[in-house]
Motif scaffolding. Sequence first.
Motif, PDB file in Angstrom:
ATOM      1  N   PRO A   1      -4.413   0.724  -0.548  1.00 33.20           N
ATOM      2  CA  PRO A   1      -3.996  -0.407  -0.948  1.00 33.20           C
ATOM      3  C   PRO A   1      -3.740  -0.340  -2.564  1.00 33.20           C
ATOM      4  O   PRO A   1      -4.068   0.452  -3.275  1.00 33.20           O
ATOM      5  CB  PRO A   1      -5.247  -1.180  -1.119  1.00 33.20           C
ATOM      6  CG  PRO A   1      -6.091  -0.840   0.019  1.00 33.20           C
ATOM      7  CD  PRO A   1      -5.740   0.643   0.096  1.00 33.20           C
ATOM      8  N   TYR A   2      -2.408  -1.144  -2.834  1.00 29.73           N
ATOM      9  CA  TYR A   2      -1.918  -1.306  -4.224  1.00 29.73           C
ATOM     10  C   TYR A   2      -1.053   0.075  -4.741  1.00 29.73           C
ATOM     11  O   TYR A   2      -0.342  -0.273  -5.733  1.00 29.73           O
ATOM     12  CB  TYR A   2      -3.135  -1.696  -5.178  1.00 29.73           C
ATOM     13  CG  TYR A   2      -3.773  -2.994  -4.959  1.00 29.73           C
ATOM     14  CD1 TYR A   2      -3.110  -4.283  -5.441  1.00 29.73           C
ATOM     15  CD2 TYR A   2      -4.833  -2.952  -4.389  1.00 29.73           C
ATOM     16  CE1 TYR A   2      -3.419  -5.292  -5.026  1.00 29.73           C
ATOM     17  CE2 TYR A   2      -5.724  -4.063  -3.971  1.00 29.73           C
ATOM     18  CZ  TYR A   2      -4.952  -5.522  -4.395  1.00 29.73           C
ATOM     19  OH  TYR A   2      -5.553  -6.327  -4.470  1.00 29.73           O
TER      20      TYR A   2
ATOM     21  N   PRO B   1       0.769  -1.144  -0.131  1.00 25.98           N
ATOM     22  CA  PRO B   1      -0.070  -0.032  -0.260  1.00 25.98           C
ATOM     23  C   PRO B   1       0.678   1.197   0.264  1.00 25.98           C
ATOM     24  O   PRO B   1       2.064   1.207   0.345  1.00 25.98           O
ATOM     25  CB  PRO B   1      -0.851  -0.318   1.319  1.00 25.98           C
ATOM     26  CG  PRO B   1       0.027  -0.924   2.206  1.00 25.98           C
ATOM     27  CD  PRO B   1       0.899  -1.565   1.384  1.00 25.98           C
TER      28      PRO B   1
END
Length: 470
Positions: free
Chosen positions: A305-306, A286
């Motif tokens: 996130p990501y 994240p």
Amino acid sequence: MSPADLATQLSDVATSTLASAEPAGLLPARQQMALSLGWHIILACFGVAFPAIIFVMHLRGIRRDDPVALGLAKRWAKVSAVLFAIGVVSGTVLSFEMGLLWPGLMGTFGDVLGLPFAFEGLAFFLEAIFLGIYLYGWGRMPPKVHLFMVAPMAVTGVIGTYCVLAVNAWMNNPTGFNVVDGEVVDIRPWAVLFNEHTALQFAHMWVAAYMVVGFSIAGVYAVGMLRGRRDRHHRLGFTVPFVFATVAALAQPFVGHVLGDGLDERQPAKLAAFELAETTDDGASPLRIGGVLIDGEVKGALEIPYLGSLISMGSLSEPVPGLDRIRDEDEPPVNLTHWAFQTMIGIGLLLMLGVVMYWFFRWRRTDLLRNRWFLRFAAVCGPLAVVALQAGWIATEVGRQPWIVYGVMRTTEAAGEHSAGLWWILGASTVVYGTMTVGAIVVLRSMARRWREGETDLPSPYGPDRLANL
């Protein structure tokens, strides 16, 4: 030969011992360099960007027969001379400090770094010469010839900055030498000057200089408009540097992103500190906004996130390498590095959004120069750009620790063993820099006041007219 091999040959002491040993001169050397570089880099920005802005304003004045533009160019040249004179002092101090504060570095790698420092000094002197010609050339040279005296100022400012950035890029990615039996040999100074990472690091700093100078100059005229001075002089004085700042603010995020590409391979500890990645995630990492690392645990961070993997690794599945892959003695000060990096990014995005908003409303034929809230925002953009500049340098330099030459020489190896004299130098430097700051403010405010009172041509202390009356 890898940096690890070089480090092994340069040191006869175990890594753990080097990490714990701190010579007496380390702390004052760090404080002195932080003061000197943090102060000088602001003046360096004006040496890089101000000549180009003056050139555009002067060119506008000639092409459009615009006395307001010519008047602004002439005033800015005098301001540039004041800032340049102060920069001479701080730049001269820095030239001595490298050897005084970091004898281990210069004693070992002085021959490696000599060429870029020599070119930087030459560029500095050439810039001074053409600044003098331009400053005293008003009314004494053909207009177009006089105008093009600004071009060498801009070029030499860029060359000098490139040379300094080449040294810093070399410290982050050392090249141009070999080590045989603990001795630095096979020195290739041109390899240092044209390090593969120098161009992007220079571009990042070059664009930052235009942000600092463009927003700072525009902010001066924004303050003037807040005080009711809304004539064409102030509007033009705001608009031209703000255009430069706009281009820089829009370009900087992309330049910075390209510069950071591959950081996971070059300096994984720095990337982990940037991203506050204590451990290497199983999947995508994240983006952590804010937060601190306490006792090996990230606390108080907002996680998206990501996004960390997407920005840092260009992937939605590859994790950001964490500090768990870094030896404890090779970790940088994580929290300071993380917050400095995010401060730079946050302010950069804010400035980018600000210029987009201005030009959007201008396209919609709404004059934000009549809006007091926008003028207040424009007035603080200059200081914000300076903070972002300083934060960026803190991030890159602190994030490289504990290495002064990455993978080759630790900062503890570069500092001297004695500190008493260095503390006195730090105290004296603080007084000198404080005095110069106050002096610059007094001089520039006096010049502005006299211009507002109607004095259109302030005398230069060593100009031809003054000398003729002696």
